[in-house]
Design an enzyme around this catalytic site. Structure first.
Site, short mmCIF file in Angstrom:
data_model
loop_
_atom_site.label_atom_id
_atom_site.label_comp_id
_atom_site.label_asym_id
_atom_site.label_seq_id
_atom_site.Cartn_x
_atom_site.Cartn_y
_atom_site.Cartn_z
N ASP A 1 -4.54 -2.57 11.39
CA ASP A 1 -4.56 -4.02 11.17
C ASP A 1 -5.03 -4.72 12.44
O ASP A 1 -4.25 -5.40 13.13
CB ASP A 1 -3.17 -4.50 10.72
CG ASP A 1 -2.81 -3.96 9.34
OD1 ASP A 1 -3.74 -3.78 8.51
OD2 ASP A 1 -1.62 -3.73 9.09
N LYS B 1 -5.20 -3.99 -2.52
CA LYS B 1 -4.16 -4.58 -3.39
C LYS B 1 -4.81 -5.36 -4.54
O LYS B 1 -4.54 -6.53 -4.76
CB LYS B 1 -3.22 -5.46 -2.58
CG LYS B 1 -2.37 -4.69 -1.58
CD LYS B 1 -1.25 -5.53 -1.01
CE LYS B 1 -0.30 -4.74 -0.13
NZ LYS B 1 -0.87 -4.26 1.14
N THR C 1 7.14 -4.56 0.79
CA THR C 1 8.31 -4.29 1.64
C THR C 1 8.71 -5.50 2.48
O THR C 1 9.74 -5.49 3.15
CB THR C 1 8.04 -3.08 2.56
OG1 THR C 1 6.68 -3.11 2.98
CG2 THR C 1 8.29 -1.80 1.84
N HIS D 1 -5.74 -7.01 -7.90
CA HIS D 1 -4.92 -7.61 -8.96
C HIS D 1 -5.77 -8.68 -9.65
O HIS D 1 -5.90 -9.79 -9.16
CB HIS D 1 -3.66 -8.25 -8.35
CG HIS D 1 -2.63 -8.64 -9.36
ND1 HIS D 1 -1.51 -9.35 -9.03
CD2 HIS D 1 -2.55 -8.43 -10.69
CE1 HIS D 1 -0.76 -9.55 -10.11
NE2 HIS D 1 -1.40 -9.00 -11.13
O1 C5P Z 1 2.75 -2.82 10.92
P1 C5P Z 1 3.45 -2.27 9.72
O2 C5P Z 1 3.88 -0.82 9.88
O3 C5P Z 1 4.56 -3.15 9.22
O4 C5P Z 1 2.29 -2.26 8.63
C1 C5P Z 1 2.52 -1.94 7.32
C2 C5P Z 1 1.23 -1.92 6.58
O5 C5P Z 1 1.51 -1.53 5.26
C3 C5P Z 1 0.52 -3.26 6.51
O6 C5P Z 1 -0.86 -2.99 6.67
C4 C5P Z 1 0.79 -3.77 5.11
O7 C5P Z 1 -0.31 -4.44 4.56
C5 C5P Z 1 1.04 -2.50 4.34
N1 C5P Z 1 1.94 -2.59 3.20
C6 C5P Z 1 3.25 -3.00 3.32
N2 C5P Z 1 4.06 -3.06 2.22
C7 C5P Z 1 3.60 -2.66 1.04
C8 C5P Z 1 2.27 -2.23 0.93
C9 C5P Z 1 1.47 -2.18 2.04
O8 C5P Z 1 3.69 -3.34 4.41
N3 C5P Z 1 4.40 -2.63 0.00
#
Ligand code: C5P
Length: 231
Positions: A12, A62, A120, A64
């Site tokens: 990211d 994602k 999440t 949709h």
């Molecule tokens: O930095 P971090 O570990 O929180 O990043 C989590 C990554 O997972 C982000 O790129 C986010 O878009 C992705 N993600 C998420 N929750 C989900 C699906 C994808 O955090 N349910």
């Protein structure tokens, strides 16, 4: 690449150059790279192709939309070489089937769709405010059943809900997000977090890890430490 590693690093970052540079240095420690809507909307989907030359890419689009539009997006990401493409399971079975069919048509290699269940970053109160008052695990289980019925490859969920997926749709690949290694790390905007060891113990096949690696003072050392932890 660290083939067989469950770690998918979420790149990211702001530019394609940064993403490719980071991917190149992290490659020996991770099993794949995830690009999200930030990179897909800015530098654009060409980043998928650039990263696919280094290792497997999870295009976290994602998706949709109505099935025809959703399929068009998946076809393109397949052409760019995405190994996995995400689509919201709330798009329903027909949309997921259309996405899977289009991804396969667009791809010249192995590719599969991962159904996004419940972000999440949402806690119980946030879910209730959008009319989804059930326990997150119950929501995830319901959506995992839709993913299994659509015949897609897997689901994305929080580690805490992996058990619910195992129960109702054991054949799906399970991808956990919201991963925070043990220790005094920030949860950032994540709400339903777990450590990598807990996520694997609960049945995760792949762990998406972003800021604990990319935000570390030494991202390569952080990735190496994580790789050692889950080996
Ligand atoms: O930095 P971090 O570990 O929180 O990043 C989590 C990554 O997972 C982000 O790129 C986010 O878009 C992705 N993600 C998420 N929750 C989900 C699906 C994808 O955090 N349910």
């Amino acid at each position: 690449m660290n083939e067989g590693s469950p770690i998918i690093v979420a790149l990211d970052v702001g530019t394609a150059a940064e993403a490719v540079a980071l991917a190149t240095t992290l490659a020996p420690h991770v099993g794949g790279f995830k690009v999200g809507i930030g990179l897909l909307s800015g530098p654009g989907p060409g980043i998928v192709g650039a990263l696919a030359r280094i290792g497997p890419v999870l295009a976290d689009a994602k998706i949709h939309d109505i099935p025809s539009q959703a399929a068009a997006a998946a076809f393109r990401l397949g052409e760019y070489g995405a190994r996995w493409v995400t689509a919201h399971a709330t798009g329903g079975r027909e949309m997921l089937e259309a996405v899977a069919e289009a991804l396969e048509k667009g791809s010249s290699g192995t590719a599969g769709v991962l159904g996004e269940t419940v972000l999440t970053s949402l806690d119980g109160a946030a879910l209730a405010s959008i009319g989804l008052g059930d326990r997150p695990g119950k929501l995830v289980a319901r959506l995992a059943r839709v993913c299994a019925a659509a015949g897609i490859e897997g689901v994305v969920c929080a580690a805490k809900e992996l058990g619910d997926v195992v129960q109702v749709a054991g054949g799906l690949t399970r991808v956990a997000t919201g991963i925070r290694p043990d220790g005094p790390l920030e949860s950032d905007d994540q709400r339903r977090i777990a450590s990598p060891v807990e996520a694997l113990a609960r049945g995760a096949d792949l762990l998406v890890v972003g800021r604990p690696i990319t935000g570390a003072a030494d991202p390569v050392a952080a990735a190496a430490a994580l790789a050692a932890l889950v080996a």
